[in-house]
Design a protein around this motif. Structure first.
Motif, PDB file in Angstrom:
ATOM      1  N   GLY A   1       8.437  -2.629 -13.922  1.00 45.34           N
ATOM      2  CA  GLY A   1       8.784  -1.224 -13.781  1.00 45.34           C
ATOM      3  C   GLY A   1       9.573  -0.989 -12.509  1.00 45.34           C
ATOM      4  N   ARG A   2      10.206   0.167 -12.410  1.00 40.27           N
ATOM      5  CA  ARG A   2      10.932   0.508 -11.195  1.00 40.27           C
ATOM      6  C   ARG A   2       9.948   0.809 -10.079  1.00 40.27           C
ATOM      7  NH1 ARG A   2      16.275   1.464 -11.384  1.00 40.27           N
ATOM      8  NH2 ARG A   2      16.136   2.913  -9.631  1.00 40.27           N
TER       9      ARG A   2
ATOM     10  N   ILE B   1      -3.758  -7.945  -6.365  1.00 38.54           N
ATOM     11  CA  ILE B   1      -2.701  -7.112  -6.932  1.00 38.54           C
ATOM     12  C   ILE B   1      -1.342  -7.792  -6.826  1.00 38.54           C
ATOM     13  CG2 ILE B   1      -1.532  -4.877  -6.847  1.00 38.54           C
ATOM     14  CD1 ILE B   1      -4.456  -4.688  -7.653  1.00 38.54           C
ATOM     15  N   ARG B   2      -0.633  -7.810  -7.956  1.00 39.19           N
ATOM     16  CA  ARG B   2       0.781  -8.208  -7.987  1.00 39.19           C
ATOM     17  C   ARG B   2       1.582  -7.034  -8.530  1.00 39.19           C
ATOM     18  NH1 ARG B   2       3.100 -12.825 -12.104  1.00 39.19           N
ATOM     19  NH2 ARG B   2       2.264 -11.337 -13.630  1.00 39.19           N
ATOM     20  N   LEU B   3       2.728  -6.753  -7.913  1.00 39.17           N
ATOM     21  CA  LEU B   3       3.607  -5.682  -8.379  1.00 39.17           C
ATOM     22  C   LEU B   3       4.840  -6.292  -9.034  1.00 39.17           C
ATOM     23  CD1 LEU B   3       3.472  -3.296  -5.266  1.00 39.17           C
ATOM     24  CD2 LEU B   3       1.905  -3.404  -7.231  1.00 39.17           C
ATOM     25  N   ASN B   4       5.057  -5.984 -10.309  1.00 35.58           N
ATOM     26  CA  ASN B   4       6.235  -6.459 -11.047  1.00 35.58           C
ATOM     27  C   ASN B   4       7.314  -5.381 -11.002  1.00 35.58           C
ATOM     28  OD1 ASN B   4       5.239  -8.943 -11.715  1.00 35.58           O
ATOM     29  ND2 ASN B   4       5.012  -8.549 -13.901  1.00 35.58           N
TER      30      ASN B   4
ATOM     31  N   ILE C   1       5.105  -8.992  -4.273  1.00 36.09           N
ATOM     32  CA  ILE C   1       6.005  -8.249  -5.159  1.00 36.09           C
ATOM     33  C   ILE C   1       6.833  -9.259  -5.936  1.00 36.09           C
ATOM     34  CG2 ILE C   1       7.958  -6.660  -5.288  1.00 36.09           C
ATOM     35  CD1 ILE C   1       6.914  -5.346  -2.717  1.00 36.09           C
ATOM     36  N   ASN C   2       6.752  -9.185  -7.249  1.00 35.61           N
ATOM     37  CA  ASN C   2       7.508 -10.070  -8.130  1.00 35.61           C
ATOM     38  C   ASN C   2       8.716  -9.281  -8.631  1.00 35.61           C
ATOM     39  OD1 ASN C   2       8.140 -12.312  -9.751  1.00 35.61           O
ATOM     40  ND2 ASN C   2       6.984 -11.482 -11.482  1.00 35.61           N
ATOM     41  N   ALA C   3       9.853  -9.476  -7.957  1.00 29.71           N
ATOM     42  CA  ALA C   3      11.047  -8.668  -8.239  1.00 29.71           C
ATOM     43  C   ALA C   3      11.974  -9.381  -9.204  1.00 29.71           C
ATOM     44  CB  ALA C   3      11.786  -8.364  -6.945  1.00 29.71           C
ATOM     45  N   LYS C   4      12.530  -8.608 -10.142  1.00 33.66           N
ATOM     46  CA  LYS C   4      13.394  -9.191 -11.171  1.00 33.66           C
ATOM     47  C   LYS C   4      14.590  -8.284 -11.390  1.00 33.66           C
ATOM     48  CE  LYS C   4      13.261 -10.776 -15.989  1.00 33.66           C
ATOM     49  NZ  LYS C   4      12.385 -10.965 -17.177  1.00 33.66           N
TER      50      LYS C   4
ATOM     51  N   LEU D   1       4.723   1.923  -7.825  1.00 36.31           N
ATOM     52  CA  LEU D   1       4.048   2.377  -6.611  1.00 36.31           C
ATOM     53  C   LEU D   1       3.063   3.496  -6.935  1.00 36.31           C
ATOM     54  CD1 LEU D   1       3.706   2.265  -3.533  1.00 36.31           C
ATOM     55  CD2 LEU D   1       5.598   3.921  -3.352  1.00 36.31           C
ATOM     56  N   ALA D   2       3.460   4.385  -7.833  1.00 39.03           N
ATOM     57  CA  ALA D   2       2.572   5.492  -8.208  1.00 39.03           C
ATOM     58  C   ALA D   2       1.295   4.956  -8.857  1.00 39.03           C
ATOM     59  CB  ALA D   2       3.298   6.447  -9.154  1.00 39.03           C
ATOM     60  N   GLN D   3       1.424   3.968  -9.734  1.00 42.84           N
ATOM     61  CA  GLN D   3       0.241   3.360 -10.344  1.00 42.84           C
ATOM     62  C   GLN D   3      -0.624   2.676  -9.290  1.00 42.84           C
ATOM     63  OE1 GLN D   3       0.795   0.764 -13.678  1.00 42.84           O
ATOM     64  NE2 GLN D   3       2.021   2.232 -14.842  1.00 42.84           N
ATOM     65  N   TYR D   4       0.036   2.018  -8.365  1.00 40.05           N
ATOM     66  CA  TYR D   4      -0.660   1.300  -7.293  1.00 40.05           C
ATOM     67  C   TYR D   4      -1.454   2.290  -6.425  1.00 40.05           C
ATOM     68  CZ  TYR D   4      -1.024  -2.001  -3.296  1.00 40.05           C
ATOM     69  OH  TYR D   4      -1.465  -2.810  -2.293  1.00 40.05           O
ATOM     70  N   GLN D   5      -0.821   3.384  -6.066  1.00 37.59           N
ATOM     71  CA  GLN D   5      -1.479   4.385  -5.216  1.00 37.59           C
ATOM     72  C   GLN D   5      -2.617   5.092  -5.950  1.00 37.59           C
ATOM     73  OE1 GLN D   5       2.029   6.675  -4.230  1.00 37.59           O
ATOM     74  NE2 GLN D   5       2.261   5.658  -2.237  1.00 37.59           N
ATOM     75  N   ALA D   6      -2.568   5.080  -7.278  1.00 39.09           N
ATOM     76  CA  ALA D   6      -3.603   5.757  -8.065  1.00 39.09           C
ATOM     77  C   ALA D   6      -4.850   4.900  -8.279  1.00 39.09           C
ATOM     78  CB  ALA D   6      -3.030   6.174  -9.423  1.00 39.09           C
ATOM     79  N   LEU D   7      -4.800   3.632  -7.876  1.00 37.29           N
ATOM     80  CA  LEU D   7      -5.963   2.766  -8.048  1.00 37.29           C
ATOM     81  C   LEU D   7      -7.145   3.296  -7.237  1.00 37.29           C
ATOM     82  CD1 LEU D   7      -4.605  -0.911  -7.769  1.00 37.29           C
ATOM     83  CD2 LEU D   7      -5.505   0.212  -9.816  1.00 37.29           C
ATOM     84  N   PRO D   8      -8.336   3.344  -7.819  1.00 37.09           N
ATOM     85  CA  PRO D   8      -9.515   3.715  -7.031  1.00 37.09           C
ATOM     86  C   PRO D   8      -9.704   2.742  -5.868  1.00 37.09           C
ATOM     87  CG  PRO D   8     -10.003   3.765  -9.385  1.00 37.09           C
ATOM     88  CD  PRO D   8      -8.652   3.141  -9.243  1.00 37.09           C
TER      89      PRO D   8
END
Length: 397
Positions: free
Chosen positions: A281-282, A301-304, A333-336, A287-294
């Motif tokens: 995702g962009r 955590i890995r961010l794609n 961060i796994n950037a593509k 980031l919004a999903q990440y910040q919403a984690l309890p």
């Protein structure tokens, strides 16, 4: 004969610098609990006890304490542990003799001059053929059948015969393995299932981390898989396998198998959310999903991220800061990049794509990207193969 089959514990594995003792100890405790509840005749570990050939002392103590706990809790159970390609065969056998006094068999090296050392009898229950990982080029062509025939010569009471091998069988599902080539997976040469031969009742396989059957037409060859995910792409359930073999040459069905899932107190989580249909995702949405984690989410955590150009220059720092004082642990961060937007015609890939690409293909990509007029694939390929093989041999030694 009832078997508890497991493999690929990878004790001592460190995930992006983060110690995993908590999860590994939990997994080991679950192993002991499962053995106590199911009372198998055989507790079988088909290789890769450790993640490195030189595990730390504290990691070895953790393993030894678990084996001792199993011996105490299930004194009538035979334990067989073979070395995998991540283990040191010689170190695996340092305490071979005292362990045998506790009915624990540590098989670290292939002994071509004493094949009987690889046949372990479980009185009144069956036989185990214990073959540790050995580079296929150092094995005789018919060694599997030789070992099976030797076990069956001893098997005068028609008891079950189990073959434990740490190898890579062609045609499997290698999801999650970073080093996948045409003829190698995880640094191990692929072999055809027919190479193993005939005459065993259960082929207990290690090395591939996803639990799965290998097609033999008999439902008797199985990868138990790793009990814990080693990498983020191993996003599937992880089990130990219980197999009940009624007799030698008795057909096996699904009813003979029980799969016990291992609970990971700190699982590996990739965002976007696994329930999302998109693997990447962009930056803003991930980031919004990440910040919403309890805050009490216990996970790595890995961010794609797709289109890394959209990330701010301090994206990594933001990700690290977000995990501060939380139960979850940020890894990377796994950037593509989108294929159509790769700049200057150059091929770009993620770290994971790079790790899964054949080394020679990387060389060719580099030559193309740099417009190296002196690059001659025909002349350089044999030299490259020679150097690569020398490096592999050095690693194995």
């Amino acid at each position: 004969m009832k078997i508890l089959h497991t493999s690929d514990w990878h004790l001592g594995d460190v995930l992006y610098g983060h110690d995993r003792t908590e999860e590994q100890q939990s997994m080991l405790d679950q192993m002991v609990k499962i053995a106590i509840e199911t009372k198998p005749d055989l507790f079988l570990i088909s290789g890769d006890v450790y993640h490195t050939t030189d595990p730390k002392t504290i990691v070895q103590k953790m393993f030894n304490a678990t084996i001792a706990a199993l011996c105490k809790a299930c004194p009538d159970m035979t334990i067989v542990v073979t070395a995998g390609n991540h283990d040191s065969g010689p170190k695996h056998e340092i305490f071979k003799t005292p362990w045998e006094a506790l009915n624990v068999h540590m098989i670290g090296k292939f002994d071509k001059d004493n094949l009987e050392s690889h046949i372990i009898e479980i009185p009144h229950k069956g036989f185990v053929i214990a073959l540790p990982f050995t580079n296929d080029r150092f094995l005789p062509d018919d060694i599997y059948q030789q070992l099976i025939d030797l076990a069956n010569q001893k098997n005068t009471d028609n008891l079950p015969v189990v073959f434990s091998a740490h190898t890579a069988i062609s045609g499997g599902d290698f999801t999650g393995h970073e080093d996948v080539k045409d003829q190698r997976v995880g640094g191990v040469d692929l072999i055809d299932i027919s190479r193993i031969g005939n005459g065993y009742d259960y082929l207990a396989l290690g090395h591939i981390h996803k639990s799965q059957f290998v097609h033999t037409g008999k439902h008797n060859a199985h990868y138990c898989g790793a009990p814990l995910a080693v990498g983020f792409d191993e996003a599937y359930p992880h089990f130990v396998t219980l197999v009940d073999i009624p007799a030698h040459n008795a057909p096996l069905t699904n009813d003979n198998y029980t799969f016990v899932e291992i609970d990971n107190p700190r699982p590996l989580m990739t965002l976007p959310n696994p329930d999302d249909t998109k693997e990447f995702g962009r930056w803003e949405e991930v980031l919004a999903q990440y910040q919403a984690l309890p805050a009490d989410t216990k996970a790595y955590i890995r961010l794609n991220i797709i289109d890394p150009e959209s990330m701010p220059s301090n994206a990594f720092d933001q990700a690290v800061a977000q995990a501060k004082d939380k139960d979850y642990v940020f890894c990377f961060i796994n950037a593509k990049r989108r294929a159509a937007e790769r700049s200057n015609g150059q091929q770009q890939m993620t770290v994971e794509e790079f790790q899964a690409t054949d080394p020679w293909d990387v060389v060719k990509m580099f030559a193309a990207d740099t417009n190296d007029a002196s690059f001659d694939a025909k002349d350089l390929k044999p030299l490259f193969d020679e150097v690569l093989e020398a490096l592999k041999t050095q690693e194995e030694d």
